[in-house]
Design a protein around this motif. Structure first.
Motif, PDB file in Angstrom:
ATOM      1  N   ARG A  43      44.651  43.246  44.818  1.00 31.98           N
ATOM      2  CA  ARG A  43      43.612  44.282  44.846  1.00 31.98           C
ATOM      3  C   ARG A  43      42.215  43.664  44.856  1.00 31.98           C
ATOM      4  O   ARG A  43      41.250  44.281  45.300  1.00 31.98           O
ATOM      5  CB  ARG A  43      43.699  45.159  43.593  1.00 31.98           C
ATOM      6  CG  ARG A  43      45.000  45.902  43.368  1.00 31.98           C
ATOM      7  CD  ARG A  43      44.939  46.554  42.003  1.00 31.98           C
ATOM      8  NE  ARG A  43      46.173  47.202  41.603  1.00 31.98           N
ATOM      9  CZ  ARG A  43      46.415  47.626  40.360  1.00 31.98           C
ATOM     10  NH1 ARG A  43      45.515  47.425  39.405  1.00 31.98           N
ATOM     11  NH2 ARG A  43      47.555  48.207  40.064  1.00 31.98           N
ATOM     12  N   TYR A  44      42.123  42.466  44.314  1.00 32.60           N
ATOM     13  CA  TYR A  44      40.806  41.897  44.047  1.00 32.60           C
ATOM     14  C   TYR A  44      40.458  40.844  45.092  1.00 32.60           C
ATOM     15  O   TYR A  44      40.987  39.729  45.076  1.00 32.60           O
ATOM     16  CB  TYR A  44      40.777  41.284  42.645  1.00 32.60           C
ATOM     17  CG  TYR A  44      41.342  42.202  41.587  1.00 32.60           C
ATOM     18  CD1 TYR A  44      40.653  43.349  41.216  1.00 32.60           C
ATOM     19  CD2 TYR A  44      42.574  41.944  40.987  1.00 32.60           C
ATOM     20  CE1 TYR A  44      41.171  44.209  40.264  1.00 32.60           C
ATOM     21  CE2 TYR A  44      43.098  42.798  40.038  1.00 32.60           C
ATOM     22  CZ  TYR A  44      42.391  43.932  39.682  1.00 32.60           C
ATOM     23  OH  TYR A  44      42.921  44.792  38.737  1.00 32.60           O
ATOM     24  N   MET A  58      31.691  39.362  39.339  1.00 28.48           N
ATOM     25  CA  MET A  58      33.109  39.009  39.215  1.00 28.48           C
ATOM     26  C   MET A  58      33.321  38.034  38.062  1.00 28.48           C
ATOM     27  O   MET A  58      34.316  38.126  37.327  1.00 28.48           O
ATOM     28  CB  MET A  58      33.615  38.421  40.523  1.00 28.48           C
ATOM     29  CG  MET A  58      35.083  38.055  40.500  1.00 28.48           C
ATOM     30  SD  MET A  58      35.788  37.814  42.143  1.00 28.48           S
ATOM     31  CE  MET A  58      36.098  39.514  42.610  1.00 28.48           C
ATOM     32  N   LYS A  59      32.390  37.107  37.864  1.00 31.43           N
ATOM     33  CA  LYS A  59      32.512  36.178  36.746  1.00 31.43           C
ATOM     34  C   LYS A  59      32.433  36.911  35.410  1.00 31.43           C
ATOM     35  O   LYS A  59      33.181  36.607  34.478  1.00 31.43           O
ATOM     36  CB  LYS A  59      31.417  35.110  36.819  1.00 31.43           C
ATOM     37  CG  LYS A  59      31.632  34.083  37.907  1.00 31.43           C
ATOM     38  CD  LYS A  59      30.562  32.994  37.888  1.00 31.43           C
ATOM     39  CE  LYS A  59      30.712  32.066  36.725  1.00 31.43           C
ATOM     40  NZ  LYS A  59      29.850  30.863  36.856  1.00 31.43           N
ATOM     41  N   ALA A  60      31.539  37.895  35.326  1.00 29.81           N
ATOM     42  CA  ALA A  60      31.423  38.670  34.086  1.00 29.81           C
ATOM     43  C   ALA A  60      32.709  39.433  33.807  1.00 29.81           C
ATOM     44  O   ALA A  60      33.183  39.487  32.662  1.00 29.81           O
ATOM     45  CB  ALA A  60      30.240  39.638  34.183  1.00 29.81           C
ATOM     46  N   ALA A  61      33.292  40.012  34.841  1.00 25.35           N
ATOM     47  CA  ALA A  61      34.551  40.749  34.674  1.00 25.35           C
ATOM     48  C   ALA A  61      35.685  39.800  34.271  1.00 25.35           C
ATOM     49  O   ALA A  61      36.512  40.127  33.415  1.00 25.35           O
ATOM     50  CB  ALA A  61      34.903  41.479  35.964  1.00 25.35           C
ATOM     51  N   ALA A  62      35.718  38.615  34.900  1.00 20.66           N
ATOM     52  CA  ALA A  62      36.766  37.639  34.569  1.00 20.66           C
ATOM     53  C   ALA A  62      36.619  37.152  33.135  1.00 20.66           C
ATOM     54  O   ALA A  62      37.613  37.016  32.408  1.00 20.66           O
ATOM     55  CB  ALA A  62      36.703  36.464  35.538  1.00 20.66           C
ATOM     56  N   ASP A 226      53.280  34.587  46.254  1.00 21.56           N
ATOM     57  CA  ASP A 226      52.748  34.189  44.947  1.00 21.56           C
ATOM     58  C   ASP A 226      52.024  35.399  44.360  1.00 21.56           C
ATOM     59  O   ASP A 226      50.949  35.791  44.824  1.00 21.56           O
ATOM     60  CB  ASP A 226      51.783  33.015  45.102  1.00 21.56           C
ATOM     61  CG  ASP A 226      51.304  32.458  43.764  1.00 21.56           C
ATOM     62  OD1 ASP A 226      51.387  33.167  42.751  1.00 21.56           O
ATOM     63  OD2 ASP A 226      50.853  31.302  43.750  1.00 21.56           O
ATOM     64  N   LEU A 227      52.603  35.999  43.336  1.00 27.25           N
ATOM     65  CA  LEU A 227      52.049  37.237  42.785  1.00 27.25           C
ATOM     66  C   LEU A 227      50.871  36.986  41.849  1.00 27.25           C
ATOM     67  O   LEU A 227      50.125  37.905  41.547  1.00 27.25           O
ATOM     68  CB  LEU A 227      53.148  38.009  42.040  1.00 27.25           C
ATOM     69  CG  LEU A 227      54.364  38.391  42.897  1.00 27.25           C
ATOM     70  CD1 LEU A 227      55.405  39.094  42.046  1.00 27.25           C
ATOM     71  CD2 LEU A 227      53.941  39.271  44.063  1.00 27.25           C
ATOM     72  N   VAL A 228      50.698  35.749  41.402  1.00 28.25           N
ATOM     73  CA  VAL A 228      49.542  35.403  40.567  1.00 28.25           C
ATOM     74  C   VAL A 228      48.339  35.084  41.442  1.00 28.25           C
ATOM     75  O   VAL A 228      47.218  35.533  41.184  1.00 28.25           O
ATOM     76  CB  VAL A 228      49.880  34.211  39.650  1.00 28.25           C
ATOM     77  CG1 VAL A 228      48.622  33.701  38.936  1.00 28.25           C
ATOM     78  CG2 VAL A 228      50.934  34.614  38.626  1.00 28.25           C
ATOM     79  N   LEU A 229      48.572  34.298  42.484  1.00 21.91           N
ATOM     80  CA  LEU A 229      47.508  33.894  43.408  1.00 21.91           C
ATOM     81  C   LEU A 229      47.950  34.254  44.823  1.00 21.91           C
ATOM     82  O   LEU A 229      48.386  33.400  45.591  1.00 21.91           O
ATOM     83  CB  LEU A 229      47.258  32.386  43.271  1.00 21.91           C
ATOM     84  CG  LEU A 229      46.032  31.799  43.954  1.00 21.91           C
ATOM     85  CD1 LEU A 229      44.758  32.436  43.434  1.00 21.91           C
ATOM     86  CD2 LEU A 229      45.987  30.287  43.747  1.00 21.91           C
ATOM     87  N   PRO A 230      47.851  35.536  45.183  1.00 18.84           N
ATOM     88  CA  PRO A 230      48.454  35.985  46.449  1.00 18.84           C
ATOM     89  C   PRO A 230      47.722  35.554  47.706  1.00 18.84           C
ATOM     90  O   PRO A 230      48.318  35.532  48.782  1.00 18.84           O
ATOM     91  CB  PRO A 230      48.459  37.509  46.317  1.00 18.84           C
ATOM     92  CG  PRO A 230      47.393  37.815  45.322  1.00 18.84           C
ATOM     93  CD  PRO A 230      47.340  36.659  44.384  1.00 18.84           C
TER      94      PRO A 230
END
Length: 327
Positions: A43-44, A58-62, A226-230
């Protein structure tokens, strides 16, 4: 006869968690997909390298996500940390409670696509590594883009390595890098060797991001598997490089001269987007005459199953054994 290459056309398919892995690992994979089977992490999308405000958001959200994920974890760990600054590098120095190898040291380089994963997540990682290996751990909270592109992170890692060598014999030093940290660990050793510094005792590379050009086969075959890093991290890589050539060995250490590297532990999984990075690094190290071992885990995505599965525990045990043999 034509010499033109032909591409393989793969029909759409649904890939189930295999029965060949533990029930816990199957459940971990299932949690990473939506009801329609789409990878949740797909999604991201990443902003373009020029979108500084997008990257900052994005960094703040992460950072908020990481903080929530590790909330309360530090208090349960049997180690404490102090934060120091050496030549501009921020380092979380974690010391385990109880008996530990005072002569040894572990430098921990966190992952996060060369953009994320610093701050509290980095500090807690150092606490974890200190406890797990019963050794003083130096977690490098390296600077990252968009504020600090290459070579800021690499400079911080090298400053930390120099600092650690002042207090520890090189053969007693372990370097451990996960994903982006694997890039920095390898590139740091290339620079250290080029500057006449001694090599450490051991190197641990967990699904390392050692090819920022993303030329390996698994960037195609494991995309969306790869579901973690698609998806590939092309935008991250360009942001990090800041205009430098992605194939430069200090950015893509897979392409460097690896002769003289210390004994190296490499880990990946059959569903890891960085599978090609890892197996190619293994072959490159072997060709350079480096003692190395490669651990490939069934159906494991990037970064492991992340949930204390038997496979994750087995990997941790293998790392402890490898690190222990270097003492």
């Amino acid at each position: 006869m034509s010499n033109a290459t032909r591409s393989a056309a793969i029909p759409p398919r649904t890939i189930q968690p295999p029965q060949s892995i533990s029930a816990e690992a199957q459940a971990a994979l299932s949690r990473l997909v939506d009801e329609d089977g789409s990878p949740i992490n797909a999604r991201y999308g990443m902003p373009s390298p020029e979108d500084v405000s997008g990257w900052m958001a994005m960094k703040a959200a992460a950072d908020a996500h990481y903080a929530a994920a590790i909330k309360g974890m530090a208090g349960s760990l049997q180690s404490t940390a102090e934060t120091i600054t050496i030549d501009g590098a921020t380092i979380h120095v974690a010391t385990p409670h109880g008996a530990f190898d005072a002569g040894g040291a572990l430098i921990d380089l966190h992952g996060g696509g060369l953009v994320f994963g610093g701050g509290e997540a980095c500090r807690v990682s150092a606490l974890c590594q200190a406890q797990q290996h019963a050794v003083r751990c130096y977690g490098v909270d390296y600077r990252m883009p968009p504020e600090h592109p290459y070579p800021a992170a690499l400079d911080d890692c090298l400053a930390t390595y120099r600092h650690v060598l002042n207090a520890h014999a090189p053969e007693k030093v372990i370097i451990l890098g996960r994903s982006a940290g694997g890039n920095l660990a390898s590139a740091m050793l290339l620079r250290a060797r080029d500057q006449g510094l001694p090599m450490p005792g051991r190197l641990v590379l967990l699904s390392p991001q050692v090819d920022l050009t993303e030329s390996g086969d698994s960037f195609q075959t494991n995309q969306m598997v790869d579901l973690v890093l698609p998806r590939p991290l092309r935008s991250n890589n360009l942001l990090y490089a800041g205009g430098a050539n992605l194939s430069d060995p200090y950015l893509s250490p897979l392409f460097g001269d690896l002769r003289g590297f210390p004994p190296t532990f490499l880990q990946t999984g059959t569903r890891d987007l960085f599978l090609s990075n890892t197996v190619r690094m293994h072959r490159a190290l072997r060709k350079a005459g480096v003692e190395t071992e490669l651990h490939v885990f069934e159906a494991m995505p990037h970064g492991g199953f992340m949930g204390g599965t038997p496979e994750d525990q087995e990997l941790e045990s293998e790392i402890r054994q490898f690190v222990g043999r270097g003492r």
